[in-house]
Write an enzyme that holds these catalytic residues in place. Structure first.
Site, PDB file in Angstrom:
ATOM      1  N   SER A   1       0.990  -1.149  -0.129  1.00 37.51           N
ATOM      2  CA  SER A   1      -0.091  -0.011  -0.018  1.00 37.51           C
ATOM      3  C   SER A   1       0.789   1.054  -0.063  1.00 37.51           C
ATOM      4  O   SER A   1       2.082   1.098   0.433  1.00 37.51           O
ATOM      5  CB  SER A   1      -0.866  -0.080   1.428  1.00 37.51           C
ATOM      6  OG  SER A   1      -1.482   1.229   1.292  1.00 37.51           O
TER       7      SER A   1
ATOM      8  N   TYR B   1      -2.161  -2.047  10.273  1.00 37.33           N
ATOM      9  CA  TYR B   1      -2.217  -2.090   8.982  1.00 37.33           C
ATOM     10  C   TYR B   1      -0.892  -1.608   8.008  1.00 37.33           C
ATOM     11  O   TYR B   1      -0.714  -2.182   7.261  1.00 37.33           O
ATOM     12  CB  TYR B   1      -3.479  -1.468   8.347  1.00 37.33           C
ATOM     13  CG  TYR B   1      -3.534  -1.432   6.851  1.00 37.33           C
ATOM     14  CD1 TYR B   1      -4.260  -2.697   6.196  1.00 37.33           C
ATOM     15  CD2 TYR B   1      -3.504  -0.339   6.106  1.00 37.33           C
ATOM     16  CE1 TYR B   1      -4.318  -2.743   4.929  1.00 37.33           C
ATOM     17  CE2 TYR B   1      -3.555  -0.439   4.911  1.00 37.33           C
ATOM     18  CZ  TYR B   1      -3.966  -1.695   3.998  1.00 37.33           C
ATOM     19  OH  TYR B   1      -4.272  -1.611   2.672  1.00 37.33           O
TER      20      TYR B   1
END
Length: 344
Positions: A142, A155
């Site tokens: 990401s 995350y």
């Protein structure tokens, strides 16, 4: 239309990017092994993929954090089709909130799903690819890996680990002479998926994607490009590439910008959210995340496009990134100029 012959395993295939990727590869005629925790939804995805042109599509309910379950998934592919050409690690979960508010078991489960799930998938894939000397593993990281944001610590940590994991695997394969086996890392910016709807939330504030928001189908097209032409890293959306550059050019400035931006644009100051583990421990029912109004009954998108809110955020984010780039470039230029004047 050209038909592809690849046998592809996709984790996280019941919704979001995983589902969009399955649908895109089905239209190319690939053979698909689809894995996710939501078995009923996964069976429906497999059926739709066969109808869209996949040579075959098999649903294999799998918790990627379970090493033995992932090994069974790989064996199922080998037994049914004799090989695995591509393995796509899409499965991921998250929980918003300050570190102190996120329960330790939720934090641990995010790391297990996102990091160990990716490791389990890559290990299973490489076990069959390495002896053949060919194959491609595609891992989803990401933009928060190079550009960390607050209130989503587990995350962010997991996605940074996945990016580093890809680098270590590429080095190991190169040293072993396995030049036909590729490991690719996809680094997307915010994507329009059910992610923000199903994520855990311990912030007390409703979560939104930070603009600009790109479609899951755009990420799927990136995966298709890597199947045909593997490369070490691929960014989804210009914003992801810009954040990566800024993280290297002026990391301190980027931190100062992203903190307030996340606080204002990702977590609502007007809409509250109940304290919830979301889908971290257990998958949501399909109808709880079905944001697709096109009649397909799927959950590829999260309904974040085509809204004034998103347009405004896109403009704000674009302005912030541009300003950061200008300031960073100015800072680098000034420091270089200063060193030149102070030189011997």
């Amino acid at each position: 239309m050209e038909r592809w012959d690849e046998v592809v395993v996709i984790t996280g295939a019941s919704s979001g990017v995983g589902r969009a990727t399955a649908e895109a590869l089905a239209r190319k005629g690939c053979t698909l092994l689809l894995a996710a925790r939501r078995g009923d939804e996964l069976v429906d995805v497999a059926r739709r993929c066969r109808e869209s042109g996949a040579r075959d599509a098999i649903a294999v309910p799998t918790d990627v954090a379970d090493t033995e379950a992932v090994e069974r998934l790989a064996r199922r592919a080998e037994e049914a089709f004799g090989r695995i050409d591509v393995w796509v690690n899409c499965a991921a979960v998250a929980a918003f909130g300050p570190l102190a508010e996120v329960p330790p078991d939720i934090f641990r489960r995010i790391i297990e799903t996102n990091v160990l799930g990716c490791v389990n998938g890559a290990r299973a894939a490489l076990r069959t690819m390495s002896p053949r000397g060919s194959g491609t593993v595609i891992n989803f990281s990401s933009a928060v890996a190079p550009a960390p944001v607050p209130y989503n610590t587990a995350y962010v940590l997991s996605k940074a680990a996945i990016r580093s994991f890809g680098a270590t695997l590429r080095q190991e394969l190169r040293l072993a002479g396995r030049r036909g086996v590729h490991v690719c890392t996809v680094i997307p910016a915010s994507l329009d998926t059910p992610f923000f709807t199903v994520a855990g939330n311990y912030s007390g504030r409703k979560a939104f994607p930070i603009a600009p928001v790109y479609t899951a189908e755009r990420a799927a097209r990136t995966v298709l490009s890597l199947v045909r032409g593997p490369r070490r890293e691929a960014f989804v959306g210009p914003a992801a590439g810009a954040l990566d550059v800024l993280s290297r050019v002026s990391p301190g400035l980027l931190e100062r910008l992203l903190g307030p931006l996340t606080d204002r644009a990702q977590l609502s100051r007007r809409e509250s959210a109940p304290r919830s583990a979301g889908s971290v421990q257990h998958p949501f029912p399909a109808d709880a995340v079905d944001a697709d109004d096109s009649g397909r009954g799927g959950a590829v998108d999260g309904g974040w496009h085509g809204r004034r809110r998103t347009a405004l955020r896109r403009a704000a984010a674009g302005t912030s990134v541009t300003a950061a780039a200008v300031l960073a470039a100015w800072g680098v230029s000034s420091s270089r100029g200063g060193r030149g004047r102070a030189g011997p």
